[in-house]
Design an enzyme around this catalytic site. Structure first.
Site, mmCIF file in Angstrom:
data_model
loop_
_atom_site.group_PDB
_atom_site.id
_atom_site.type_symbol
_atom_site.label_atom_id
_atom_site.label_comp_id
_atom_site.label_asym_id
_atom_site.label_seq_id
_atom_site.Cartn_x
_atom_site.Cartn_y
_atom_site.Cartn_z
ATOM 1 N N LYS B 203 0.832 -1.204 0.000
ATOM 2 C CA LYS B 203 0.000 0.000 0.000
ATOM 3 C C LYS B 203 0.873 1.263 0.000
ATOM 4 O O LYS B 203 0.415 2.334 -0.417
ATOM 5 C CB LYS B 203 -0.988 0.003 1.182
ATOM 6 C CG LYS B 203 -0.343 0.174 2.548
ATOM 7 C CD LYS B 203 -0.465 1.567 3.062
ATOM 8 C CE LYS B 203 0.534 1.978 4.114
ATOM 9 N NZ LYS B 203 1.451 1.125 4.764
ATOM 10 N N ARG B 267 4.971 9.438 5.404
ATOM 11 C CA ARG B 267 6.236 9.721 4.707
ATOM 12 C C ARG B 267 6.114 9.424 3.219
ATOM 13 O O ARG B 267 6.579 10.171 2.380
ATOM 14 C CB ARG B 267 7.356 8.855 5.289
ATOM 15 C CG ARG B 267 8.035 9.449 6.482
ATOM 16 C CD ARG B 267 9.306 8.692 6.778
ATOM 17 N NE ARG B 267 9.046 7.304 7.150
ATOM 18 C CZ ARG B 267 8.656 6.921 8.355
ATOM 19 N NH1 ARG B 267 8.493 7.805 9.295
ATOM 20 N NH2 ARG B 267 8.447 5.649 8.624
#
Lengths: 565, 347
Positions: B203, B267
């Site tokens: 993902k 991130r």
């Protein structure tokens, strides 16, 4: 491989017995108390089933399922089935129906019925071990085989092993034999062979005794007991009956309990973890977990009983049975092709059910001059870790493992069935890897593989079934082409052997290519009515039976070899 | 009984620290860092990765001590350093250890990641999830993983959240449940460890892409299209590696996607966003404290798709965008080429 052994000290006994006196054999000692063993199996099975089915309703459901399945089974009896099967299951059914109408507490009566069923199963499963029969078989079997072999000697078979043939020269024993012998004296061993042919039951037993190991408890398919003369021996040689038709939970529990009991009592055991002969001849990659799990349960029991004191360790010995010739190959590959793609319920047949047939079968096998190698893989512990000659287990980094840790939680030895079931899967994964590593690439497999892959490449637009149905005129191979294919295949096989990923028969590596190809063609399925490969006048090679060719080449599937033909 | 044993967290990054603090609500916790100076800093400031350390958290540099004292260890380090970390621990590990990792990355059995090119082909059998890496490098078998919508910053802030612990062993799931559950943290179990790991790992690819869609200002329809179709590619790839599709519908799958693909706190998302704004991948990487796992994951996923012949236009486009300087317009045009296919093909 470096430490392979092919000892040939005396013609009939290359390795001395590890226990010279039969009275000292575990199987003898355990069999002396057969009645007690049966009682223990019954009590424990009952106990397990009651634990798994805590309520009256649960037991009722379990009984109903068993009766339902057994009533279907007895409609198509086998010769080995007891004559009173129908009567017995009818009486069980009637007893259950009677209980239905009772309103009050039925649990005691249900338990009694359960016990009756288990009692019947236990008596059916548990074999016996007879010293006299063993000694007779031990002397008689090699003698008979040698007579058979020498009787066939006058026939003009190509021989690479010299003239005087005896069983030992026709059967090759390779692998970690010294380790197996050492560990059979330090702990309990569980031998798990691959399964290709009906004859495995005889050859593996012979292979065990040839390396000096005592007779073992041995799970044999019930269909083998239908051969009267085999049954006579097997009943007395420690074989116990495994009936694959009986899939009800009560039977399976009784079978597993018996196996756990004998392993925990120190009885060396043997069973085919693939459950049935490999139909495609591909080395087994899916194993049945039931009997494997009993080895694990036995080890857990021994450890929990001993706590921090020394305990008996169980060692698993993967064994591959490598035949250049499988008599029932045709029937097996047909069944395989029929079943591919369909999850069809497969009804096991009881073919080879007469003494005559099986004798003919054995005679053909041993007179066919086929290559046959038993390879003993490296022994492992019950978790699939490698062990040394002393029986110490090692992890991937070469550190010694205390296997008790596998059964500990927060420092305490505990009982956890779900955990054990995962361990059993891990063991089966390790056995599958060992099977692949210990498969022996015989000349027959190598040449069949090269030939089949060349056919497939020539018809790369066709699927497997079209290749199998190819018209005769397309089934011819240029000899030079086959030679090239075999050559590069051998190169890759040698590389894999150096990495210990497969074993290669010495003949494959020793002979020049043309001799090897001729040798393999001659031997490939030597007794099949239609030989898979024949040599043509112009020197080319022709395939007479694509399905058989597929069967023999399948042994080398799964190594990525197809890129090298 | 087990309450007496401390728990170890290996790796004091933002997620490792957050997990250590969660665990500390029920247990004494060792928080290990391989950097001695960082351990000293944690001891002095009682802070790690911007989070205040719970009083039950003991920073340490002594891996042998942690392994001897703890039966349950949570390795939570970047996938780059994962193998070395396990190798360092391996001499002290035993079969009665339980390892529950929280690392969202993949490793290769053979080739180094740097050697991978656009056309590189990687067979599924040569890709290792972190649980498979633990099994390969150590004696530990009771292995689990932690995955789900667990943005470290939100956990650190004490927001409510849930996670999945996946393992072949019930015992591992139960231990994870016992150790982590609190009034602000729920734990679910799964036996499909490979599926849960892959959902969590792959993902990140979509998180990068989703960030790029935002950076380009393409709107929510485009983001939804991108995520949904990218997810289908990921499921097809994962099936090749032995995952169960069901895991992709749970917390580690859809749950994690919703969290990471819409959160600038992720991130990976910010990598995509900055790429779309014209920054170079090397500069973005250099400016980040911790690894954005998605970057390496895209390389591996691309190689897997090549090897197994799985049509993955979204992964391909992302790969080219990151490593081949594919310009944005061409990328979008490529993605919008009409495809005559059915919507849901993977179930």
């Amino acid at each position: 491989m470096g430490n392979d052994q092919e000892k040939q000290q005396s013609p009939s006994r290359p390795y001395p017995w590890i226990l010279p006196s039969i009275e000292d054999w575990p199987i003898y000692k355990i069999s002396q108390e057969r009645d007690l063993l049966i009682e223990q199996v019954i009590d424990e099975t009952l106990d397990h089933i009651l634990k798994k089915n805590p309520t009256e309703k649960d037991i009722q459901v379990e009984l109903a399922k068993a009766v339902y399945l057994e009533k279907i089974r007895v409609e198509r009896p086998w010769k080995t089935d007891a004559p009173d099967e129908k009567t017995f299951w009818n009486s069980v059914k009637n007893a259950l129906v009677r209980l239905e109408s009772h309103a009050d507490n039925k649990i005691d009566e249900e338990k009694a019925i359960l016990r009756r069923i288990i009692h019947r199963y236990a008596h059916e499963i548990v074999g016996n071990f007879n010293k006299g029969t063993y000694q007779f078989a031990e002397r008689f079997v090699p003698f008979a085989f040698n007579r058979l072999l020498n009787a066939s000697h006058s026939r003009a078979f190509i021989r690479l092993f010299g003239n005087k043939k005896d069983l030992l020269k026709s059967v090759h024993l390779v692998g970690e034999i010294d380790q197996v012998r050492a560990l059979a004296q330090k702990g309990t061993i569980v031998v798990v062979p691959t399964h290709s042919s009906n004859i495995d039951s005889i050859t593996v037993g012979w292979g065990i005794s040839a390396i000096g190991l005592p007779a073992m408890f041995y799970g044999a398919g019930l269909n083998l007991f239908s051969v009267r003369f085999l049954a006579y021996f097997m009943n007395r040689l420690g074989a116990y009956r495994v009936d694959r038709r009986k899939k009800n939970a009560i039977y399976l529990e009784a079978l597993k309990t018996f196996s756990t009991q004998v392993i925990a009592k120190g009885g060396h055991s043997l069973f085919f973890p693939g459950g049935t002969r490999s139909r495609s001849n591909v080395v087994e990659s899916q194993l049945k977990l039931g009997l494997l799990g009993t080895a694990l349960e036995a080890q857990r029991r021994l450890i929990l009983e001993a706590q921090e004191k020394p305990f008996t360790k169980i060692f698993v010995v993967p064994v591959t049975m490598n035949y250049g010739f499988v008599l029932e190959a045709k029937e097996l590959i047909d069944e395989h092709l029929k079943n591919v793609g369909k999850e069809r319920y497969f009804v096991p047949s009881d073919k080879y059910s007469s003494s005559y047939k099986i004798l003919k079968f054995m005679y053909r096998f041993f007179t066919a001059d086929a290559d046959f190698t038993i390879a003993y893989g490296k022994c492992m512990d019950i978790f699939g870790n490698p062990v040394d000659m002393e029986g110490n287990s090692y992890d991937n980094n070469g550190n010694i493992i205390d296997i008790r840790d596998y059964f500990r939680s927060h420092g305490q030895l505990t009982n956890d069935n779900q955990r054990d079931s995962v361990y059993t899967k891990m063991l089966s994964e390790a056995i599958v890897v060992a099977f692949k590593k210990n498969t022996v690439a015989l000349p027959e497999n190598v040449v069949a593989f090269a030939a089949f892959k060349i056919f497939q490449k020539k018809h790369h637009n066709s699927d497997l079934y079209s290749v199998l149905r190819m018209a005769e005129e397309f089934r011819e191979l240029d000899r030079a082409e086959l030679r090239e294919g075999v050559k590069s295949l051998i190169k890759e096989l040698q590389r894999l052997q150096n990495k210990e990923e497969i074993r290669v028969d010495p003949i494959v590596l020793a002979e020049d290519l043309d001799t090897l190809i001729d040798y393999a063609i001659k031997k490939l399925g030597v007794y099949h009515p239609k030989r898979p490969l024949i040599k043509m006048r112009n020197g080319n090679i022709k395939c007479q039976d694509m399905k058989l060719l597929l069967f023999y080449q399948n042994r080398l599937e799964g190594y990525g070899l197809e890129k090298h033909v | 009984m087990s309450e007496q044993h401390p728990v170890g967290v290996i790796g004091a990054g933002s997620f490792g620290t957050a997990v250590a603090n969660l665990l500390a609500e029920n247990n004494a916790v060792y928080l290990y860092s391989r950097r001695q100076d960082y351990v000293a800093e944690m001891q002095n400031t009682r802070m790690s990765a911007g989070q205040k350390l719970h009083e039950q958290v003991i920073p340490t540099h002594d891996i042998a001590h942690v392994a001897r004292q703890c039966y349950v260890l949570f390795p939570i380090v970047s996938s780059d350093g994962f193998k070395d970390t396990i190798r360092t621990m391996a001499p002290f590990l035993r079969p009665d250890h339980i390892l529950i990792h929280g690392t969202k990355g993949l490793a290769l059995k053979k080739k180094g990641l740097e050697k991978l090119k656009e056309k590189s082909r990687i067979a599924g059998k040569n890709v290792l999830t972190m649980s498979q890496l633990i099994r390969r490098e150590s004696v530990v078998v009771r292995i689990g993983c932690l995955a789900g919508p667990n943005l470290a910053r939100e956990i650190a802030s004490g927001f409510p959240a849930a996670t999945v612990i996946a393992s072949r062993f019930d015992e591992v799931i139960q231990e994870g449940h016992r150790l982590l559950t609190s009034h602000r943290f729920q734990v679910y179990g799964s036996h499909d460890i490979v599926g849960v790991e892959l959902a969590g790992v792959l993902k990140n690819i979509l998180a990068i892409g989703s960030g790029a869609v935002s950076g380009l200002g393409l709107g929510e329809n485009a983001r939804a299209l991108f995520i949904t179709k990218g997810w289908a590619e990921i499921i097809k790839l994962s099936e090749v590696l032995g995952a169960d599709v069901k895991s992709f519908l749970g917390l580690a799958g859809i749950g994690d996607i919703i969290a990471t693909c819409s959160s600038p706190a992720s991130r990976n998302y910010s990598v995509g966003y900055r790429l779309a704004k014209g920054e170079k991948i090397a500069d973005i990487r250099a400016s980040m404290d911790e690894v954005a796992e998605g970057i390496n994951t895209i390389r591996i996923a691309n190689g897997l798709a090549n090897f197994h012949g799985i049509h993955c236009p979204i992964i391909k486009t992302l790969y080219q965008g990151i490593f081949e300087d594919l310009n944005v317009e061409t990328g979008i045009e490529y993605l919008m080429r009409s495809r005559k296919s059915m919507d849901v093909e993977f179930l």
